[in-house]
Scaffold this active site. Structure first.
Site, PDB file in Angstrom:
ATOM      1  N   GLY A  18       0.768  -1.165   0.103  1.00  0.00           N
ATOM      2  CA  GLY A  18      -0.121  -0.156   0.080  1.00  0.00           C
ATOM      3  C   GLY A  18       0.867   1.232   0.084  1.00  0.00           C
ATOM      4  CG  PHE A  21      -2.716   8.779   5.056  1.00  0.00           C
ATOM      5  CD1 PHE A  21      -2.194  10.154   4.931  1.00  0.00           C
ATOM      6  CD2 PHE A  21      -4.048   8.950   4.051  1.00  0.00           C
ATOM      7  CE1 PHE A  21      -2.479  11.412   4.466  1.00  0.00           C
ATOM      8  CE2 PHE A  21      -4.801  10.215   3.915  1.00  0.00           C
ATOM      9  CZ  PHE A  21      -3.776  11.188   3.801  1.00  0.00           C
ATOM     10  N   GLY A  22      -0.473   4.923   5.501  1.00  0.00           N
ATOM     11  CA  GLY A  22       0.018   3.742   6.236  1.00  0.00           C
ATOM     12  C   GLY A  22       1.233   3.475   5.485  1.00  0.00           C
ATOM     13  CB  VAL A  86      -0.894  -7.752  -2.527  1.00  0.00           C
ATOM     14  CG1 VAL A  86      -0.531  -8.770  -1.613  1.00  0.00           C
ATOM     15  CG2 VAL A  86       0.534  -6.759  -2.454  1.00  0.00           C
ATOM     16  CD  GLU A 181     -15.134  17.004   3.651  1.00  0.00           C
ATOM     17  OE1 GLU A 181     -14.615  17.445   4.855  1.00  0.00           O
ATOM     18  OE2 GLU A 181     -14.760  16.152   3.279  1.00  0.00           O
TER      19      GLU A 181
HETATM   20  C1  LIG Z   1     -13.583  10.559   0.806  1.00  0.00           C
HETATM   21  C2  LIG Z   1     -12.720  10.433   1.975  1.00  0.00           C
HETATM   22  C3  LIG Z   1     -12.418  11.221   2.749  1.00  0.00           C
HETATM   23  C4  LIG Z   1     -11.619  11.228   3.949  1.00  0.00           C
HETATM   24  N1  LIG Z   1     -11.471  12.247   4.821  1.00  0.00           N
HETATM   25  C5  LIG Z   1     -10.654  11.991   5.838  1.00  0.00           C
HETATM   26  C6  LIG Z   1     -10.373  13.465   6.682  1.00  0.00           C
HETATM   27  O1  LIG Z   1     -10.885  14.462   6.488  1.00  0.00           O
HETATM   28  N2  LIG Z   1      -9.511  13.176   7.755  1.00  0.00           N
HETATM   29  C7  LIG Z   1      -8.905  11.914   7.989  1.00  0.00           C
HETATM   30  O2  LIG Z   1      -8.100  11.921   8.771  1.00  0.00           O
HETATM   31  N3  LIG Z   1      -9.323  10.807   7.054  1.00  0.00           N
HETATM   32  C8  LIG Z   1      -9.923  10.919   6.254  1.00  0.00           C
HETATM   33  N4  LIG Z   1     -10.382   9.835   5.546  1.00  0.00           N
HETATM   34  C9  LIG Z   1      -9.817   8.598   5.953  1.00  0.00           C
HETATM   35  C10 LIG Z   1      -8.435   8.448   5.642  1.00  0.00           C
HETATM   36  O3  LIG Z   1      -8.214   8.532   4.113  1.00  0.00           O
HETATM   37  C11 LIG Z   1      -7.870   6.855   5.775  1.00  0.00           C
HETATM   38  O4  LIG Z   1      -8.157   6.576   7.219  1.00  0.00           O
HETATM   39  C12 LIG Z   1      -6.543   6.678   5.526  1.00  0.00           C
HETATM   40  O5  LIG Z   1      -6.514   6.710   4.028  1.00  0.00           O
HETATM   41  C13 LIG Z   1      -6.196   5.204   5.890  1.00  0.00           C
HETATM   42  O6  LIG Z   1      -4.637   4.920   5.407  1.00  0.00           O
HETATM   43  P1  LIG Z   1      -4.403   3.486   4.895  1.00  0.00           P
HETATM   44  O7  LIG Z   1      -2.824   3.524   4.705  1.00  0.00           O
HETATM   45  O8  LIG Z   1      -4.809   2.486   5.765  1.00  0.00           O
HETATM   46  O9  LIG Z   1      -5.057   3.247   3.457  1.00  0.00           O
HETATM   47  P2  LIG Z   1      -5.334   4.186   2.115  1.00  0.00           P
HETATM   48  O10 LIG Z   1      -4.659   5.234   2.467  1.00  0.00           O
HETATM   49  O11 LIG Z   1      -6.464   3.748   1.765  1.00  0.00           O
HETATM   50  O12 LIG Z   1      -4.116   3.193   1.281  1.00  0.00           O
HETATM   51  C14 LIG Z   1      -4.188   1.970   0.852  1.00  0.00           C
HETATM   52  C15 LIG Z   1      -3.192   1.647  -0.037  1.00  0.00           C
HETATM   53  O13 LIG Z   1      -3.214   0.266  -0.546  1.00  0.00           O
HETATM   54  C16 LIG Z   1      -3.411   0.190  -1.718  1.00  0.00           C
HETATM   55  N5  LIG Z   1      -3.722  -1.226  -2.187  1.00  0.00           N
HETATM   56  C17 LIG Z   1      -5.251  -1.688  -1.560  1.00  0.00           C
HETATM   57  N6  LIG Z   1      -5.339  -2.859  -1.955  1.00  0.00           N
HETATM   58  C18 LIG Z   1      -4.035  -3.652  -2.410  1.00  0.00           C
HETATM   59  C19 LIG Z   1      -3.709  -4.439  -2.937  1.00  0.00           C
HETATM   60  N7  LIG Z   1      -4.344  -5.700  -2.902  1.00  0.00           N
HETATM   61  N8  LIG Z   1      -2.401  -4.814  -3.447  1.00  0.00           N
HETATM   62  C20 LIG Z   1      -1.560  -3.699  -3.696  1.00  0.00           C
HETATM   63  N9  LIG Z   1      -1.969  -2.489  -3.022  1.00  0.00           N
HETATM   64  C21 LIG Z   1      -3.383  -2.211  -2.529  1.00  0.00           C
HETATM   65  C22 LIG Z   1      -3.967   1.167  -2.370  1.00  0.00           C
HETATM   66  O14 LIG Z   1      -3.751   1.447  -3.643  1.00  0.00           O
HETATM   67  C23 LIG Z   1      -3.627   2.269  -1.302  1.00  0.00           C
HETATM   68  O15 LIG Z   1      -2.324   2.792  -2.007  1.00  0.00           O
HETATM   69  C24 LIG Z   1     -11.126   9.822   4.235  1.00  0.00           C
HETATM   70  C25 LIG Z   1     -11.261   8.890   3.567  1.00  0.00           C
HETATM   71  C26 LIG Z   1     -12.006   9.073   2.502  1.00  0.00           C
HETATM   72  C27 LIG Z   1     -12.277   7.956   1.477  1.00  0.00           C
END
Ligand SMILES: Cc1cc2nc3c(=O)[nH]c(=O)nc-3n(C[C@H](O)[C@H](O)[C@H](O)COP(=O)(O)OP(=O)(O)OC[C@H]3O[C@@H](n4cnc5c(N)ncnc54)[C@H](O)[C@@H]3O)c2cc1C
Length: 456
Positions: A18, A21-22, A86, A181
């Site tokens: 991924g 953010f994480g 993945v 929003e």
């Molecule tokens: C529309 C929207 C608005 C939001 N607004 C806010 C806000 O105002 N404030 C706030 O704090 N949070 C907000 N969030 C929540 C925040 O964006 C998420 O909590 C955050 O992105 C989580 O980070 P993450 O790394 O877990 O997942 P993500 O940021 O979703 O990243 C997941 C990554 O994994 C990749 N991936 C997924 N499946 C696979 C796979 N099988 N193989 C390879 N790669 C894969 C994706 O392409 C992506 O790069 C919002 C979310 C959305 C959808």
């Protein structure tokens, strides 16, 4: 298949899944560690999801919120960015399989950091997705932009008042931050940006409906801020329908069940789904091979150190992880990433994995914009709304956007939109507007061809 271009290394192998953010933060925090990182993601960009709604409503471009991951990590020599989805994780063999255009690649790991995030959940009604796209990807946002602006275009050409009304009705399902929003911005698009741009229709007469099965707007932000957001939206002309359970979505509209059991039909060409999330299916793959449990949203219940029970070298962070008191927000993913990267670094220097301190989350608060000059914010026990909350929202989002040029471009786009009434990203293409329905038609054709082949 192995990875061409990768130098064989006997360094500690960290695989990050991924680039959200994480994933991105985990890789970056390991910059100075003596490790060999492979970051595998299914998109080439790091997506700043909180501003997706601004792409969907033409305020900013997709490039402003989705810089290429490999360019961000260009100078980090211990990290190779790999495009691929993945599809499997083998906890016993310590390998990850990913697919790119039909080729499967196997990547071994010593430490695995899974940050694959969450997708939209339609609560078992995935067929709704065709007519009510969610808001999770750049594709979703561009398709929604195409549908929203395309509906105004069709209405201008329609001489049938009933059809015109349907085309000028926009329904947003889910009154959480994204729904609020989105509804606010569709209303402002119709009232300000498009005002006077059509000759046959009056864009300001568009009907924007925000509905939710819950009895309140923005439930996680509490009653007071929810009410403030609701009042502001109503001033903008958004119709709020609470306690409204969606039972069906089709091409022409949406069916809703009220608390007294009445069934209502809302004719609307454009529907947006912002209700519910479902964690990446990789969570189930991990749970099936370990003692980890997953909840109804597919999140993996990790240990206090964010690792998978029985697998201290496998971590799940961000939206995929179920951790008490940690919300599915950007901060949860960023802080989880930093914590895990620090563990990896200290254990490489000899720290004892059995003596890990538990992850502790620092709540920096939450915010949502309602319209220009208006937002709601909750920081600790302090709650505020209006212009200052909006300024705080602008500032914080700028801080977290990745890249200097991106920040400048975003400031320019915001200036045009918020101080004037223009929006610089109102381009739509046929491919964007019809993307989802056309792809599904192609899949149906492919399935029919397969069936015919199998039958002959
Ligand atoms: C529309 C929207 C608005 C939001 N607004 C806010 C806000 O105002 N404030 C706030 O704090 N949070 C907000 N969030 C929540 C925040 O964006 C998420 O909590 C955050 O992105 C989580 O980070 P993450 O790394 O877990 O997942 P993500 O940021 O979703 O990243 C997941 C990554 O994994 C990749 N991936 C997924 N499946 C696979 C796979 N099988 N193989 C390879 N790669 C894969 C994706 O392409 C992506 O790069 C919002 C979310 C959305 C959808």
């Amino acid at each position: 298949m192995t990875h061409p271009g990768a130098t064989p290394s006997d360094k500690h192998k960290v695989v990050v899944i991924g680039s959200g953010f994480g994933g991105l933060n985990a890789a970056q925090k390991l910059k100075r560690a003596d490790v060999d990182i492979k970051l595998i993601a299914k998109t080439t960009h790091h997506l700043f999801q909180p501003l997706l709604y601004q792409v969907a409503t033409g305020i900013i471009s997709e490039g402003e919120i989705a810089p290429p991951t490999r360019v961000i990590l260009r100078k980090q020599e211990n990290c190779q960015v790999l495009l691929g989805e993945v599809t499997n994780i083998d906890l016993a063999a310590k390998t990850v399989d990913s697919i790119l255009l039909g080729h499967t690649y196997r990547t071994p790991y010593d430490t695995l950091i899974v940050a694959a995030g969450a997708g939209q959940s339609y609560f078992g009604n995935d067929q709704f997705a065709e007519w009510a796209p969610g808001m999770k990807t750049i594709d979703d946002a561009l398709e929604l932009r195409g549908r929203i602006l395309g509906a105004f275009e069709q209405a201008e050409r329609s001489s049938d008042p009933v059809r015109r009304e349907k085309l000028l009705t926009f329904v947003v399902v889910g009154a959480g931050p994204t729904g609020v929003e989105m509804a606010g911005q569709i209303a402002e698009l119709a009232d300000h940006t498009l005002k006077g741009a059509f000759r046959h229709i009056d864009s300001t007469r568009a009907r924007v409906i925000l509905l939710d099965a819950a009895p309140a707007v923005l439930p996680p932000m509490g009653e007071k801020l929810g009410k403030k957001a609701q009042d502001r939206l109503e001033k903008l002309g958004v119709e709020i329908q609470l306690n409204a359970m969606v039972t069906d979505v089709d091409r022409n509209g949406i069916t809703v069940k009220r608390p007294d059991g009445t069934i209502d039909r809302i004719e609307a060409a454009t529907k947006v789904w912002s209700a519910g999330v479902s964690a990446s299916p990789l969570g189930k793959i991990i749970a099936d091979q370990s003692d980890a449990e997953i909840d109804r949203a597919g999140r993996v219940k990790v240990g206090p150190d964010l690792s998978v029970p029985g697998h201290p070298n496998v971590f799940v962070i961000g939206d995929m992880a179920l951790v008490d008191g940690v919300p599915g927000m950007a901060q949860g993913a960023i802080q989880g990433a930093k914590y895990v990267a620090n563990l990896v670094k200290s254990e490489l220097k000899g720290a004892d994995p059995a003596a890990r301190q538990p992850f502790s989350y620092f709540d920096k608060g939450s915010m949502a914009t309602v319209s220009r000059f208006s937002a709601v914010a909750k920081i600790g026990k302090i709650e505020f709304a209006g212009f200052f909350a909006w300024l705080a929202w602008l500032f914080l989002h700028l801080v977290y956007l990745v890249g200097f040029k991106t920040k400048i471009a975003t400031i320019l786009s915001w200036t045009t939109t918020f101080l004037g009434r223009g929006r610089s990203q109102l381009t739509i293409t046929e491919q964007q507007a019809y993307a989802r329905t056309r792809i599904e038609q192609l899949e149906e054709i492919a399935a029919t061809v397969e069936d015919e082949k199998a039958a002959s």
